[in-house]
Every structure is written in C-alpha cells, then in structure tokens.
Design an enzyme around this catalytic site. Sequence first.
Site, PDB file in Angstrom:
ATOM      1  N   ASN A  13      22.067  63.168   6.500  1.00 37.66           N
ATOM      2  CA  ASN A  13      23.537  63.023   6.873  1.00 37.66           C
ATOM      3  C   ASN A  13      23.903  64.386   6.796  1.00 37.66           C
ATOM      4  O   ASN A  13      25.434  64.334   7.347  1.00 37.66           O
ATOM      5  CB  ASN A  13      24.453  62.205   6.370  1.00 37.66           C
ATOM      6  CG  ASN A  13      23.883  60.759   6.284  1.00 37.66           C
ATOM      7  OD1 ASN A  13      24.724  59.924   5.441  1.00 37.66           O
ATOM      8  ND2 ASN A  13      23.039  60.850   7.325  1.00 37.66           N
ATOM      9  N   ASN A  41      21.875  51.294   3.193  1.00 35.88           N
ATOM     10  CA  ASN A  41      22.967  51.578   4.479  1.00 35.88           C
ATOM     11  C   ASN A  41      22.766  50.475   5.218  1.00 35.88           C
ATOM     12  O   ASN A  41      21.791  49.250   4.573  1.00 35.88           O
ATOM     13  CB  ASN A  41      22.994  52.585   5.690  1.00 35.88           C
ATOM     14  CG  ASN A  41      21.883  52.034   6.570  1.00 35.88           C
ATOM     15  OD1 ASN A  41      20.628  51.650   6.373  1.00 35.88           O
ATOM     16  ND2 ASN A  41      20.742  52.853   6.497  1.00 35.88           N
ATOM     17  N   ILE A  42      23.970  49.976   5.578  1.00 32.77           N
ATOM     18  CA  ILE A  42      24.307  48.688   5.929  1.00 32.77           C
ATOM     19  C   ILE A  42      22.836  47.925   6.826  1.00 32.77           C
ATOM     20  O   ILE A  42      22.703  46.470   7.455  1.00 32.77           O
ATOM     21  CB  ILE A  42      25.572  48.692   6.829  1.00 32.77           C
ATOM     22  CG1 ILE A  42      25.431  48.872   8.569  1.00 32.77           C
ATOM     23  CG2 ILE A  42      26.857  48.413   6.213  1.00 32.77           C
ATOM     24  CD1 ILE A  42      26.062  48.848   9.441  1.00 32.77           C
ATOM     25  N   CYS A 100      30.346  57.360  -0.656  1.00 26.44           N
ATOM     26  CA  CYS A 100      28.836  57.261   0.722  1.00 26.44           C
ATOM     27  C   CYS A 100      29.185  58.217   1.406  1.00 26.44           C
ATOM     28  O   CYS A 100      29.732  59.019   1.877  1.00 26.44           O
ATOM     29  CB  CYS A 100      28.361  56.066   0.064  1.00 26.44           C
ATOM     30  SG  CYS A 100      29.421  54.933   1.510  1.00 26.44           S
ATOM     31  N   ASP A 102      30.466  56.937   4.804  1.00 23.16           N
ATOM     32  CA  ASP A 102      31.964  56.744   5.377  1.00 23.16           C
ATOM     33  C   ASP A 102      33.136  56.443   3.753  1.00 23.16           C
ATOM     34  O   ASP A 102      34.041  56.262   4.452  1.00 23.16           O
ATOM     35  CB  ASP A 102      31.538  55.349   6.482  1.00 23.16           C
ATOM     36  CG  ASP A 102      31.321  55.833   7.657  1.00 23.16           C
ATOM     37  OD1 ASP A 102      30.978  56.979   8.526  1.00 23.16           O
ATOM     38  OD2 ASP A 102      30.027  55.654   7.999  1.00 23.16           O
TER      39      ASP A 102
END
Length: 217
Positions: A13, A41-42, A100, A102
């Site tokens: 990232n 992550n999602i 994290c 965001d």
Amino acid sequence: ICDCRPVLNAKANAAMGKGHEVTSRLGGDGCATLEFFDVANIHAMRKSFDACAEACRRSDDDFLVDVHASRWPHHLGAVLRGAAVVARHLEAGDPVLVHCSDGWDRTAQVCALAQLLLDPYFRTTDGFRTLIDKDFCAFGYMFRERAGLGEDPDRESGPIFLQFLDAVGQLSYQNPTAFAFTDALLDLLRDAAGSRFFGDFLRDNDRDRVSDAGRAA
C-alpha cells in the site's frame, strides 16, 4: 502503533501513499513500537463470508470442514487477537494508535472490541449502543457502501459490521456473566443493519444522517 493490516499489504500500500510508520524515525523502539495484526481486507472477508454462509447451508455432517476452509474463523480470530493486544497495551498505560489503510473497517472493529474488553459499561445495553454510535456511526464506518447500496457493490460491499457482531458473540459465549445482554441483541442489530429501515445503518457518515433528518423535518 497497531497496524491492522498484514505486513505485506502495508508495504504494498506504500505505493498508494498508505504505507506504515518507521519506528526509527519516531525515536526508536524505546519510544514507539509497531505491530501488525494480519487482518485481511474487505475483499478477502467478503469471499470468506460467502464461503462460510454456503457451508452453513449444507445439511451433511461435513459442513464444519467447509466452515474451516472458508477461513472465517481464522479472520475472526485475527480481529479478536488484535483487540486483545490493544486492550493489554491500554491496561498497561501505553498510548495506542490504531489504523489500517483507510481506517473505517478494521480500525473500527479492533478499537470497539478493545473497549468492550476493558470497560464493563460497553457490555451493557446502553453502553453497547454508545459504542456502535461512537466507533462505527460517528467514526465514519460506511454502512451504505458495505451493505452493497453504493455505486460499486461488487467491490465495496463487505460483512465488516456483521463480523464485529460475530466477534462480540464469541466473547459473550465464552464470558456470559460479563455481558448484560445476550445474542438476542446481536441478532436484532444484524437484522436492523440489513433491513434498510434505519437511518443509522443507511448512511456512511453523520453529515448524511443530519441531512436526512433535516429533509424529514
């Protein structure tokens, strides 16, 4: 400093301006430490939840094998372990920064669960309502996007709030006398969040909720 991401994700990232802290620039390990919680992550959570839900719909005796293969228990454990680390630091008197990439999914989960572990008020009905209002609604958790009501539901939807409720349920199951509410409240919140009847669970931020209230008035 507690980074909820897997360390490899955090380093990847960095190319998008979402890297991680370098403790040597903050005075070294004597001034700051950095821990990664390895919470996915999602997109990984969505895939895992779908696989777990499919496994639970099976009627044969081997469904637990598929539940394990879905990695939902693994992801749930990572969130709970991260919350326990934060709680231990806070109990020891250490200031803690949690983030994290965001900051509105894993961060909300871990911070809310850490407070639930530390403060018995948040294990009451009123306290739990305050916790959700503070660490999800006011903090900017995107209920609308994660419910699949946004512009890109295939990419932005995810079972993050449901996972938080599942984590609370696991803690309640293991420590029933420490909670002033039962799974019935968690079931109610799960249904409310998915019903699309309640404004708190229909918007991504307080600004939109205030705007909704103004139009209703």
